[in-house]
Write an enzyme that holds these catalytic residues in place. Structure first.
Site, PDB file in Angstrom:
ATOM      1  N   HIS A 124       0.810  -1.222   0.000  1.00 22.24           N
ATOM      2  CA  HIS A 124       0.000   0.000   0.000  1.00 22.24           C
ATOM      3  C   HIS A 124       0.841   1.269   0.000  1.00 22.24           C
ATOM      4  O   HIS A 124       0.337   2.341  -0.344  1.00 22.24           O
ATOM      5  CB  HIS A 124      -0.990   0.003   1.180  1.00 22.24           C
TER       6      HIS A 124
ATOM      7  N   ASP B 224       0.216  -7.696   1.750  1.00 23.03           N
ATOM      8  CA  ASP B 224       0.569  -6.271   1.755  1.00 23.03           C
ATOM      9  C   ASP B 224       2.074  -6.048   1.918  1.00 23.03           C
ATOM     10  O   ASP B 224       2.522  -5.227   2.721  1.00 23.03           O
ATOM     11  CB  ASP B 224      -0.191  -5.521   2.852  1.00 23.03           C
TER      12      ASP B 224
ATOM     13  N   SER C 160       4.363   2.764   7.962  1.00 25.46           N
ATOM     14  CA  SER C 160       4.146   1.580   7.124  1.00 25.46           C
ATOM     15  C   SER C 160       5.415   1.127   6.437  1.00 25.46           C
ATOM     16  O   SER C 160       6.116   1.930   5.812  1.00 25.46           O
ATOM     17  CB  SER C 160       3.097   1.873   6.055  1.00 25.46           C
TER      18      SER C 160
END
Length: 528
Positions: free
Chosen positions: A225, A260, A379
């Site tokens: 992402h 992810d 992230s």
């Protein structure tokens, strides 16, 4: 719901011996020539020794004729005879500065720059500073830019300069008190050089994330992402900043929307510091956890906490790029069919702008839960143990509001993909451009939601005729309660564990059929 089965001594200044530094000048021994300019007051009046007469001497007069010089009286026997002149009294040296004929005495550690060539007055002996050894060694090992503040300039302008040579280079980890460093400081000094900040841009938006260095030539692991801007682009422009202030362009090697994870490659990179992986299967709840990344774009940020829970599973929207959105079981996305409101678990992406994907599919991943502060921008960054080894890749945070809009940031519930899963996926992407995931070949639902339920688990609703479940003898109605040693509480848990395994791998399922607990060895299929 249903889920069709288809991640561092300051040296004590060597003070000159006090007896040498403070010794009073003494007169020369008997028979020694005395310079004509020596004041008589400088010589003590001492009666001559009868047994040691001194022969007359002469010196030249101004007219050139020799003039008699009275004999010098000898010293009393009890008066100490002076020592001959040593090298330290030549060349204009001040007495007591032995060893400094050619400059300052040697030092055993970093010192302040020499302001001029005049030797300083001898300093009093300092107290022992052996306790500072670790701190100075640590400071000497730290290089790079001050966290999130523009490197060298910020580190010196905001926090105050220093003339110590050990701190003349940029520093990514600020150490103001080297006598009081702790384990986290040491871990940060070790790990920060292995964490990067990633800026992704496209025509549809921009954001920042983090990543960990896998190899010295520039392979970096991050989240899908991050590089797809939450599923908005398949062709991002990537700029990657390292802790020492260098900036690289990068390209996507491969993405794995199912867990992810993604791998990118920095262009023309070399000499980077790879992260060291730990075995995440050896973690315990309560173990120390340190998160490092770039929350809100503040690179090289360090936060600490503990491992709050293990074997946690979350369901979150897929961030597959537009051209590979058909990720999921048997080639189809995992439908979010539970009829509930949006998941409280959100990607910790960007700089708090709350970007979301419009994907109608979800992914189910096994994660480590931690209370180390994780915020948007963390992230893809590192979650490490107290040895500085990677235990997880930060991926998501929980939102107290229950919606993706207006994310509130850290509330003490963050999630990381276990390092064992992340390492496997990263290696497969580097080798082939993609990663594989297991496929059970069965439709499952939460056992606790069924009428008359007495246990938790994942209840098999339907078995695909040619799937892995059928081949292992599983039937509709069986309730899976464990995958290997990992307990299964619901359908999301089972899906997450199956997806964590590589396609074609073997797992052992524990299940209940008609009140009897059984096991089955299953060779998983491969998710397409």
């Amino acid at each position: 719901m249903s889920d069709t089965e288809g991640e561092r001594p300051e040296s004590v200044d060597a003070a000159a011996d006090s007896s040498a530094q403070n010794a009073s000048p003494t007169a020369p021994a008997a028979g020694t020539d005395v310079p004509a300019s020596t004041p008589a007051a400088a010589q003590p009046p001492v009666p001559p020794r009868p047994e040691a007469p001194v022969a007359p001497q002469s010196v030249a007069s101004p007219s050139g004729a020799a003039q008699p010089v009275p004999p010098r009286p000898p010293y009393p026997a009890a008066f100490p005879a002076p020592t001959p002149k040593g090298p330290q009294q030549y060349a204009g040296q001040t007495p007591g500065q032995a060893g400094q004929s050619f400059g300052p005495a040697a030092q055993t550690g970093p010192t302040l720059p020499i302001a001029d060539s005049t030797p300083a007055a001898p300093a009093a002996r300092k107290k022992s500073t052996a306790g500072r050894t670790v701190g100075l060694l640590l400071a000497a090992a730290i290089v790079g830019g001050a966290a999130g503040l523009g490197g060298t300039y910020a580190g010196t302008s905001l926090w105050g300069g220093t003339t110590e040579s050990a701190a003349s280079s940029p520093s990514v980890v600020t150490v103001n008190d080297t006598t009081n460093v702790n384990a986290v400081t040491g871990v940060a000094a070790k790990v920060v050089p292995s964490v990067v900040t990633i800026s992704a841009t496209s025509t549809s938006g921009a954001g920042t994330g983090s990543g960990v260095i896998l190899s010295d030539d520039g392979y970096v692991l991050t989240n899908t992402h991050v590089v797809t801007l939450d599923g908005q682009t398949s062709n991002p422009t990537l700029s990657v900043s390292t802790s020492d202030g260098k900036v690289y362009s990068a390209t996507v090697v491969g993405t794995d929307p199912t867990y992810d994870l993604a791998v990118i490659k920095l262009t023309d990179a070399s000499g980077l510091t790879p992260i060291e992986f730990a075995d995440s299967s050896n973690l315990n709840v309560g173990d120390n956890a340190i998160a490092i990344g770039a929350p809100l774009g503040l690179d090289n940020t360090v936060t600490t906490g503990i491992v709050s829970a293990l074997n946690r599973s979350i369901e979150i929207a897929s961030s597959a790029a537009p051209d590979d959105a058909s990720e999921g079981d048997s080639g189809q996305g995992d439908s979010n069919e539970n009829g509930q409101s949006e998941s409280p678990f959100q990607f910790d992406f960007g700089q708090g702008q709350g970007q979301t994907t419009q994907s109608s599919t979800t992914i189910k991943i096994s994660v480590i839960q931690t209370d180390a502060a994780i915020n948007p921008g963390n992230s893809g960054g590192a979650l490490v143990d107290d040895e500085g080894k990677l235990i997880g890749i930060n991926v998501a945070i929980a939102s107290s509001g229950g919606t993706s809009s207006g994310q509130s940031g850290n509330i003490g519930v963050g999630f990381s993909i276990p390092s064992n899963i992340a390492e496997r996926v990263a290696n497969e992407i580097i080798d082939s451009g993609s990663a594989t995931h297991g496929l059970l070949g069965a439709t499952v639902q939460d056992a606790a939601s069924m009428r008359g339920a007495t246990i938790e688990g994942a209840s098999i609703s339907e078995v695909s005729p040619d799937g892995a479940a059928a081949a292992a003898g599983l039937q509709s109605g069986d309730i899976v309660t464990r995958v290997g040693d990992v307990p299964i509480g619901d359908a999301i848990d089972l899906t997450a564990q199956v997806r964590a395994a590589a396609g074609g791998s073997d797992i052992t399922l524990t299940y209940v059929r008609d009140g009897e607990t059984r096991t089955a060895d299953v060779t998983l299929g491969t998710l397409q």
